[in-house]
Design a protein around this motif. Structure first.
Motif, PDB file in Angstrom:
ATOM      1  N   GLY A   1       0.816  -1.209   0.000  1.00 44.54           N
ATOM      2  CA  GLY A   1       0.000   0.000   0.000  1.00 44.54           C
ATOM      3  C   GLY A   1       0.851   1.261   0.000  1.00 44.54           C
ATOM      4  O   GLY A   1       0.535   2.236  -0.688  1.00 44.54           O
ATOM      5  N   CYS A   2       1.929   1.249   0.771  1.00 48.37           N
ATOM      6  CA  CYS A   2       2.813   2.420   0.805  1.00 48.37           C
ATOM      7  C   CYS A   2       3.532   2.611  -0.526  1.00 48.37           C
ATOM      8  O   CYS A   2       3.705   3.750  -0.977  1.00 48.37           O
ATOM      9  N   CYS A   3       3.950   1.525  -1.166  1.00 53.78           N
ATOM     10  CA  CYS A   3       4.585   1.639  -2.486  1.00 53.78           C
ATOM     11  C   CYS A   3       3.612   2.227  -3.505  1.00 53.78           C
ATOM     12  O   CYS A   3       3.973   3.124  -4.280  1.00 53.78           O
ATOM     13  N   MET A   4       2.380   1.741  -3.507  1.00 53.29           N
ATOM     14  CA  MET A   4       1.392   2.241  -4.457  1.00 53.29           C
ATOM     15  C   MET A   4       1.025   3.696  -4.161  1.00 53.29           C
ATOM     16  O   MET A   4       0.889   4.509  -5.078  1.00 53.29           O
TER      17      MET A   4
ATOM     18  N   PHE B   1       1.404   9.411  -5.516  1.00 54.41           N
ATOM     19  CA  PHE B   1       1.745  10.765  -5.070  1.00 54.41           C
ATOM     20  C   PHE B   1       2.925  11.306  -5.867  1.00 54.41           C
ATOM     21  O   PHE B   1       2.929  12.462  -6.292  1.00 54.41           O
ATOM     22  N   GLY B   2       3.942  10.464  -6.072  1.00 53.95           N
ATOM     23  CA  GLY B   2       5.111  10.886  -6.830  1.00 53.95           C
ATOM     24  C   GLY B   2       4.777  11.208  -8.279  1.00 53.95           C
ATOM     25  O   GLY B   2       5.318  12.159  -8.856  1.00 53.95           O
TER      26      GLY B   2
ATOM     27  N   GLY C   1       7.702   9.348  -9.371  1.00 53.75           N
ATOM     28  CA  GLY C   1       6.907   8.200  -8.935  1.00 53.75           C
ATOM     29  C   GLY C   1       7.776   7.111  -8.328  1.00 53.75           C
ATOM     30  O   GLY C   1       7.468   6.567  -7.264  1.00 53.75           O
ATOM     31  N   ALA C   2       8.878   6.799  -9.000  1.00 51.57           N
ATOM     32  CA  ALA C   2       9.789   5.770  -8.491  1.00 51.57           C
ATOM     33  C   ALA C   2      10.463   6.214  -7.196  1.00 51.57           C
ATOM     34  O   ALA C   2      10.615   5.420  -6.259  1.00 51.57           O
ATOM     35  N   LEU C   3      10.846   7.478  -7.125  1.00 48.96           N
ATOM     36  CA  LEU C   3      11.502   7.996  -5.924  1.00 48.96           C
ATOM     37  C   LEU C   3      10.583   7.889  -4.705  1.00 48.96           C
ATOM     38  O   LEU C   3      10.980   7.376  -3.651  1.00 48.96           O
ATOM     39  N   TRP C   4       9.340   8.347  -4.848  1.00 45.95           N
ATOM     40  CA  TRP C   4       8.399   8.306  -3.729  1.00 45.95           C
ATOM     41  C   TRP C   4       7.987   6.879  -3.388  1.00 45.95           C
ATOM     42  O   TRP C   4       7.807   6.543  -2.214  1.00 45.95           O
ATOM     43  N   ALA C   5       7.821   6.025  -4.401  1.00 47.69           N
ATOM     44  CA  ALA C   5       7.462   4.628  -4.138  1.00 47.69           C
ATOM     45  C   ALA C   5       8.574   3.934  -3.351  1.00 47.69           C
ATOM     46  O   ALA C   5       8.304   3.201  -2.395  1.00 47.69           O
TER      47      ALA C   5
END
Length: 169
Positions: free
Chosen positions: A44-47, A52-53, A86-90
């Motif tokens: 869930g946090c990755c998604m 968000f990213g 997106g990748a950074l925040w995930a």
């Protein structure tokens, strides 16, 4: 006289189930433990981080390319910013969730209890370890951030219980 089902030759009142829908192994809990919830938390946090990213990347991409005309180079720059953010925040939120879940499981197994103290301790240790490269100040800031966030979560999670206890006195 009870109405019979037109499709079956039996009384529908016998179809009502009073027992649970799922069969659990002997001694199993009806709620999920911290280890089972870890997978949901991390995913869930990755998604959430990716979503968000991506939105943040779209905002930054549009801001940085606002002087460019709509063309393929602008679209490519915007897409690059979306995927990079997106990748950074995930990765960031996924790493935090992994640390939090690991600390939570270890603390639960060590203490032999599942309560809000485990949640707060896991959050504090996660913040401390995540910011440990920033020296003693970074460790302190990370620990305070983790303590604050998980403390607020514990308060939110127990709000109704605390309100009920205040009126009983």
């Amino acid at each position: 006289m009870s109405p019979l089902s037109p499709y079956l030759s039996l009384d529908p009142k016998y179809l009502v189930q009073d027992t649970d829908e799922f069969i659990l192994p002997t001694g199993a809990n009806k709620t999920r433990g911290r280890f089972e919830l870890a997978f949901f938390t991390i995913g869930g946090c990755c998604m959430t981080g990716a979503a968000f990213g991506a939105l943040n990347g779209l905002r930054l991409g549009l801001k940085e390319t606002q002087n460019m005309a709509w063309s393929k180079p602008r679209n490519v720059q915007i897409l690059n910013m979306v995927t990079r953010q997106g990748a950074l925040w995930a990765n960031t939120l996924g790493s935090l969730a992994l640390l939090y879940s690991a600390f939570g499981v270890i603390i639960e197994k060590t203490r032999g209890a599942e309560d809000d103290l485990n949640t707060i301790a896991a959050g504090t240790l996660t913040g401390m370890l995540y910011k440990s490269t920033g020296g003693v100040r970074g460790i302190a800031r990370g620990g305070i951030a983790g303590l604050t966030l998980t403390g607020l979560y514990a308060l939110y999670n127990n709000w109704e219980h605390m309100k009920g206890r205040g009126h009983a006195c």
